[in-house]
Design an enzyme around this catalytic site. Sequence first.
Site, PDB file in Angstrom:
ATOM      1  N   GLY A 207       0.843  -1.213   0.000  1.00 17.60           N
ATOM      2  CA  GLY A 207       0.000   0.000   0.000  1.00 17.60           C
ATOM      3  C   GLY A 207       0.860   1.237   0.000  1.00 17.60           C
ATOM      4  N   ASN A 208       0.262   2.372   0.303  1.00 19.06           N
ATOM      5  CA  ASN A 208       1.038   3.614   0.439  1.00 19.06           C
ATOM      6  C   ASN A 208       0.383   4.509   1.472  1.00 19.06           C
ATOM      7  OD1 ASN A 208      -0.840   5.542  -0.991  1.00 19.06           O
ATOM      8  ND2 ASN A 208      -0.495   4.041  -2.623  1.00 19.06           N
ATOM      9  N   HIS A 209       1.008   5.677   1.729  1.00 17.36           N
ATOM     10  CA  HIS A 209       0.571   6.516   2.847  1.00 17.36           C
ATOM     11  C   HIS A 209      -0.572   7.473   2.514  1.00 17.36           C
ATOM     12  CE1 HIS A 209       3.802   5.137   5.339  1.00 17.36           C
ATOM     13  NE2 HIS A 209       4.719   5.503   4.467  1.00 17.36           N
ATOM     14  N   SER A 210      -1.181   7.362   1.346  1.00 22.80           N
ATOM     15  CA  SER A 210      -2.242   8.320   0.979  1.00 22.80           C
ATOM     16  C   SER A 210      -3.390   8.257   1.992  1.00 22.80           C
ATOM     17  CB  SER A 210      -2.772   7.990  -0.421  1.00 22.80           C
ATOM     18  OG  SER A 210      -3.923   8.752  -0.663  1.00 22.80           O
ATOM     19  N   ALA A 274      -3.724   7.661  -5.105  1.00 22.02           N
ATOM     20  CA  ALA A 274      -2.340   7.195  -5.197  1.00 22.02           C
ATOM     21  C   ALA A 274      -2.415   5.703  -5.506  1.00 22.02           C
ATOM     22  CB  ALA A 274      -1.606   7.439  -3.888  1.00 22.02           C
TER      23      ALA A 274
END
Length: 407
Positions: A207-210, A274
């Site tokens: 995943g990512n930090h969005s 994102a």
Amino acid sequence: MNVCGKRILVGITGSIAAYKSITLVRLLVKAGAEVKVVMTPAAAEFASPLVLATLSKHPVLLSLATGADWANHVALGRWAHAMVIAPASANSVAKMATGLCDNLLLAVYLSATCPVMICPAMDEDMWLHPSTQANLLRLKGFGNKVLDVETGELASGLFGPGRMAEPEEILSALNELLAKRAILAGKKALVTAGPTYEPIDPVRFIGNHSSGKMGIEIAAALAAAGADVTLVLGPVDLQPPVGVQVIKVTTAQEMYDAAMACFPHCQLTVMAAAVADYRPAVVAAEKIKKATNVSGEDMLTINLVRNPDILKACGQMKQDHQLLVGFALETNNEEENALKKLQEKNADFMVLNSLRDADSGFGTDTNQVTIYSKHLPAQRWPLQQKKALAGQLVEMLALHLPNVAID
Ligand code: C5P
């Protein structure tokens, strides 16, 4: 657009002018609005809650707690298309300007996500006092509409400025406020927001930090401007805005499928998500265990394959009546990368934010962006709240929406 069919919250504070709010409620209901009234305890001394409840066809809300019941100020603040505080006393104006909330009306004001109109009413000396003027200036700075007082006979017997605007004038100012907000009425908009999660096995993902904050604010601003908004939202903790159709997704492929189904029907598309560029080629059916590989190393390799590029796919399908906006979050070579994306993805606008700018990007409430487009010079906008930025972006996009008839 006017108040007809709109949900209007009328806030009444303690002032002689409260008698005029009875007429205001009557006018709003006659004009086709659904009206709820919230009063400060002092206001109930000036205007009868019974009369206001009868005219508005809803119980009048007076306090945060009635017996064992709790008045949900957040729900009320989100329920309304517009809130009008009439009359707004010097005391309530001061409290609103400083964020005090020692009664239900003030708590609703602080929770309101809709446009707010303030109609002050007070005696001349209170009106002219620098603290009142400073408080009203502060409220205007929050984006609230402050309706000017009228000059005339005052409750004190004096003659001067301080009379609340007449109910008819308040109604037409409200109509104007709602019309101004409806620059995208009749338009369909698509927004993607948040991260995507790409499963590795039943318990892990890439995943990512969005946080989804920027996209959610854009969806809210589009809806506030009257657009019919679909928000394709990745896995986030934030509440999506009210009045927006939300399609919750987890993976990039799900986001692609939802966006593809919606895009052909939309005149305006903003892709703020994102999206993971890659996903594991194979999702393990069972939780992956620690193990050494054939070379005896304690290493794990996950093969990744490309995800579909949603923005690019939309760019390829884009027709003359559609406006397409992408976001570029960069850590280096910002301008070069943003311009490349604008070109490659056939977007009309690219909104660049850089992780090198303080207070910008993931999870923050503020953002600093530069706007690139094929035809206009780059515009660097100031650091501002994501909510304010979303409003400014929507206003700019509305001006550039192609004026082409759609089938
Ligand atoms: O990941 P990238 O920096 O290329 O993202 C730029 C823009 O493209 C963003 O608007 C993002 O929402 C969109 N995008 C997309 N699908 C992807 C990757 C990015 O729609 N697979």
